[in-house]
Design a protein around this motif. Structure first.
Motif, mmCIF file in Angstrom:
data_model
loop_
_atom_site.group_PDB
_atom_site.id
_atom_site.type_symbol
_atom_site.label_atom_id
_atom_site.label_comp_id
_atom_site.label_asym_id
_atom_site.label_seq_id
_atom_site.Cartn_x
_atom_site.Cartn_y
_atom_site.Cartn_z
ATOM 1 N N VAL A 120 -17.330 33.952 30.426
ATOM 2 C CA VAL A 120 -18.361 33.636 31.422
ATOM 3 C C VAL A 120 -19.649 34.377 31.063
ATOM 4 O O VAL A 120 -19.625 35.568 30.757
ATOM 5 C CB VAL A 120 -17.885 33.986 32.856
ATOM 6 C CG1 VAL A 120 -19.032 33.917 33.864
ATOM 7 C CG2 VAL A 120 -16.750 33.057 33.286
ATOM 8 N N GLY B 236 -21.814 33.894 43.213
ATOM 9 C CA GLY B 236 -20.371 33.673 43.116
ATOM 10 C C GLY B 236 -19.575 34.967 43.109
ATOM 11 O O GLY B 236 -19.827 35.879 43.897
ATOM 12 N N TYR C 44 -12.045 36.306 31.177
ATOM 13 C CA TYR C 44 -10.950 36.115 32.129
ATOM 14 C C TYR C 44 -9.772 35.520 31.378
ATOM 15 O O TYR C 44 -9.949 34.618 30.544
ATOM 16 C CB TYR C 44 -11.358 35.139 33.249
ATOM 17 C CG TYR C 44 -12.465 35.678 34.137
ATOM 18 C CD1 TYR C 44 -12.167 36.363 35.307
ATOM 19 C CD2 TYR C 44 -13.798 35.511 33.785
ATOM 20 C CE1 TYR C 44 -13.177 36.865 36.119
ATOM 21 C CE2 TYR C 44 -14.818 36.012 34.589
ATOM 22 C CZ TYR C 44 -14.506 36.686 35.752
ATOM 23 O OH TYR C 44 -15.510 37.182 36.550
ATOM 24 N N ASP D 210 -25.185 30.576 35.621
ATOM 25 C CA ASP D 210 -24.012 31.099 34.896
ATOM 26 C C ASP D 210 -23.177 29.930 34.375
ATOM 27 O O ASP D 210 -23.413 28.788 34.756
ATOM 28 C CB ASP D 210 -23.169 32.058 35.769
ATOM 29 C CG ASP D 210 -22.694 31.431 37.066
ATOM 30 O OD1 ASP D 210 -22.538 30.204 37.122
ATOM 31 O OD2 ASP D 210 -22.468 32.179 38.042
ATOM 32 N N PHE D 211 -22.254 30.216 33.490
ATOM 33 C CA PHE D 211 -21.404 29.152 32.944
ATOM 34 C C PHE D 211 -20.188 29.751 32.256
ATOM 35 O O PHE D 211 -20.141 30.946 31.965
ATOM 36 C CB PHE D 211 -22.170 28.249 31.967
ATOM 37 C CG PHE D 211 -22.772 28.954 30.777
ATOM 38 C CD1 PHE D 211 -23.963 29.649 30.885
ATOM 39 C CD2 PHE D 211 -22.152 28.924 29.537
ATOM 40 C CE1 PHE D 211 -24.525 30.299 29.795
ATOM 41 C CE2 PHE D 211 -22.703 29.571 28.437
ATOM 42 C CZ PHE D 211 -23.902 30.260 28.570
ATOM 43 N N LYS D 212 -19.221 28.878 32.005
ATOM 44 C CA LYS D 212 -17.949 29.288 31.407
ATOM 45 C C LYS D 212 -17.724 28.540 30.090
ATOM 46 O O LYS D 212 -17.995 27.340 30.004
ATOM 47 C CB LYS D 212 -16.837 28.938 32.398
ATOM 48 C CG LYS D 212 -15.472 29.414 32.038
ATOM 49 C CD LYS D 212 -14.568 28.371 31.415
ATOM 50 C CE LYS D 212 -14.332 27.166 32.274
ATOM 51 N NZ LYS D 212 -13.445 26.165 31.593
ATOM 52 N N CYS E 274 -20.860 24.981 34.882
ATOM 53 C CA CYS E 274 -22.139 25.717 34.888
ATOM 54 C C CYS E 274 -22.664 25.753 36.315
ATOM 55 O O CYS E 274 -22.417 24.834 37.085
ATOM 56 C CB CYS E 274 -23.237 24.951 34.140
ATOM 57 S SG CYS E 274 -22.981 24.662 32.426
HETATM 58 N N1 UDP Z 1 -16.121 28.854 36.089
HETATM 59 C C1 UDP Z 1 -15.403 27.793 35.573
HETATM 60 N N2 UDP Z 1 -14.036 27.803 35.677
HETATM 61 C C2 UDP Z 1 -13.364 28.803 36.257
HETATM 62 C C3 UDP Z 1 -14.084 29.887 36.787
HETATM 63 C C4 UDP Z 1 -15.470 29.884 36.680
HETATM 64 O O1 UDP Z 1 -15.988 26.868 35.010
HETATM 65 O O2 UDP Z 1 -12.115 28.746 36.309
HETATM 66 C C5 UDP Z 1 -17.585 28.866 35.990
HETATM 67 C C6 UDP Z 1 -18.258 28.592 37.326
HETATM 68 O O3 UDP Z 1 -18.533 27.219 37.488
HETATM 69 C C7 UDP Z 1 -19.521 29.390 37.220
HETATM 70 C C8 UDP Z 1 -19.162 30.565 36.309
HETATM 71 O O4 UDP Z 1 -17.990 30.158 35.610
HETATM 72 O O5 UDP Z 1 -20.529 28.630 36.581
HETATM 73 C C9 UDP Z 1 -18.898 31.866 37.053
HETATM 74 O O6 UDP Z 1 -17.983 31.659 38.082
HETATM 75 P P1 UDP Z 1 -17.605 32.843 39.097
HETATM 76 O O7 UDP Z 1 -16.916 33.916 38.353
HETATM 77 O O8 UDP Z 1 -18.800 33.206 39.897
HETATM 78 O O9 UDP Z 1 -16.470 32.219 39.984
HETATM 79 P P2 UDP Z 1 -16.446 31.520 41.397
HETATM 80 O O10 UDP Z 1 -17.537 32.065 42.229
HETATM 81 O O11 UDP Z 1 -16.615 30.068 41.061
HETATM 82 O O12 UDP Z 1 -15.071 31.860 41.879
#
Ligand code: UDP
Length: 240
Positions: free
Chosen positions: A97, A104, A126, A180-182, A204
């Motif tokens: 990420v 988030g 992760y 943000d993005f993964k 994203c």
């Molecule tokens: N994300 C994803 N798949 C996942 C977890 C996160 O694509 O299993 C992406 C999510 O769309 C965001 C970024 O990673 O753009 C960061 O997500 P965050 O850790 O803030 O998690 P959230 O708030 O969605 O639980």
């Protein structure tokens, strides 16, 4: 674009948002994008009309753009409206990420104010393990658990940073902030690290520069309405 004709064969894998099929070519797979949407560890389920096609085409465009900046990806060619031909990769079970703006889980975990622009992009790892709810890990966990070696992690970080820089300006030129993005990486035939999976409004966070309006899966997660419209709008801007 290269015209690669392949036939869809046996289903290899089905996830929450995509299905992967084998082809008659051992090295090539077909990745099909579904309209199904899930959030909160699969507890919230729904469908977003045409999401599969939007995400397929957006991902294809972004992979092609990244290739032009010498980021190796699994993308080969489009196959149909909602499917692409990809190179078979041995996937590394780690979600990478990248964050430019706090929101988030970053806000929940550390109490930073939502929407704060970060002075420095943050990279996080992760473990891809639904049963363990994808716990956050660090580089040493990745190496110690044998998911990747030190050189691979170094390269993955370098690619992730480059992808972030390239895509931030790509989206900014189209009036979107890449919040943000993964990313997910894998190894190609010769062991070379390549970007896999997808880059789309499912993976994203994209905010409209002027209005701050969310143009991504958060509209589904948070029941904000106009979900399909957001995916359509990102698609329109990505191809403008
Ligand atoms: N994300 C994803 N798949 C996942 C977890 C996160 O694509 O299993 C992406 C999510 O769309 C965001 C970024 O990673 O753009 C960061 O997500 P965050 O850790 O803030 O998690 P959230 O708030 O969605 O639980």
């Amino acid at each position: 674009m290269k015209e690669i004709k392949v036939k869809k064969k046996k289903k290899l894998y089905e996830g929450k948002a995509k299905i992967v099929y084998e082809t008659e070519n051992e090295e090539l797979l077909i990745q099909e994008f579904k309209d199904d949407a899930t959030a909160f560890d699969g507890k919230k389920k729904g469908k977003i009309k045409e999401k599969g096609a939007f995400n397929n085409q957006i991902s294809g465009r972004l992979f092609t753009f990244l290739e032009s900046y010498h980021v190796p990806t699994h993308f080969v060619s489009q196959f149909s409206a909602n499917a692409m031909v990809i190179k078979r990769l041995e996937m590394i079970p780690v979600e990478v990420v990248m964050r430019n703006v706090a929101t988030g889980s970053l806000v929940k975990r550390y109490g930073v104010k939502d929407g704060t622009e970060l002075d420095h992009p943050i990279i996080e790892f992760y473990l891809k393990d639904d049963a363990k709810h994808d716990p956050m890990i660090n580089e040493d966990h990745v190496i110690a658990f044998g998911h990747a070696d030190a050189d691979e992690i170094k390269l993955i970080k370098r690619y992730a940073q480059k992808i972030n820089a390239v895509l931030q300006s790509f989206f900014f030129r189209r009036d979107m902030v890449l919040v943000d993005f993964k990313l997910e990486f894998g190894r190609g035939k010769s062991g070379k690290i390549k970007l896999g999976d997808e880059i789309s409004p499912d993976t994203c966070r994209l905010w409209d520069v002027q209005s701050g309006e969310k143009l991504d899966k958060d509209r589904f997660r948070q029941d904000l309405g106009k979900v399909e419209e957001a995916y359509r709008e990102v698609h329109r801007r990505v191809f403008s």
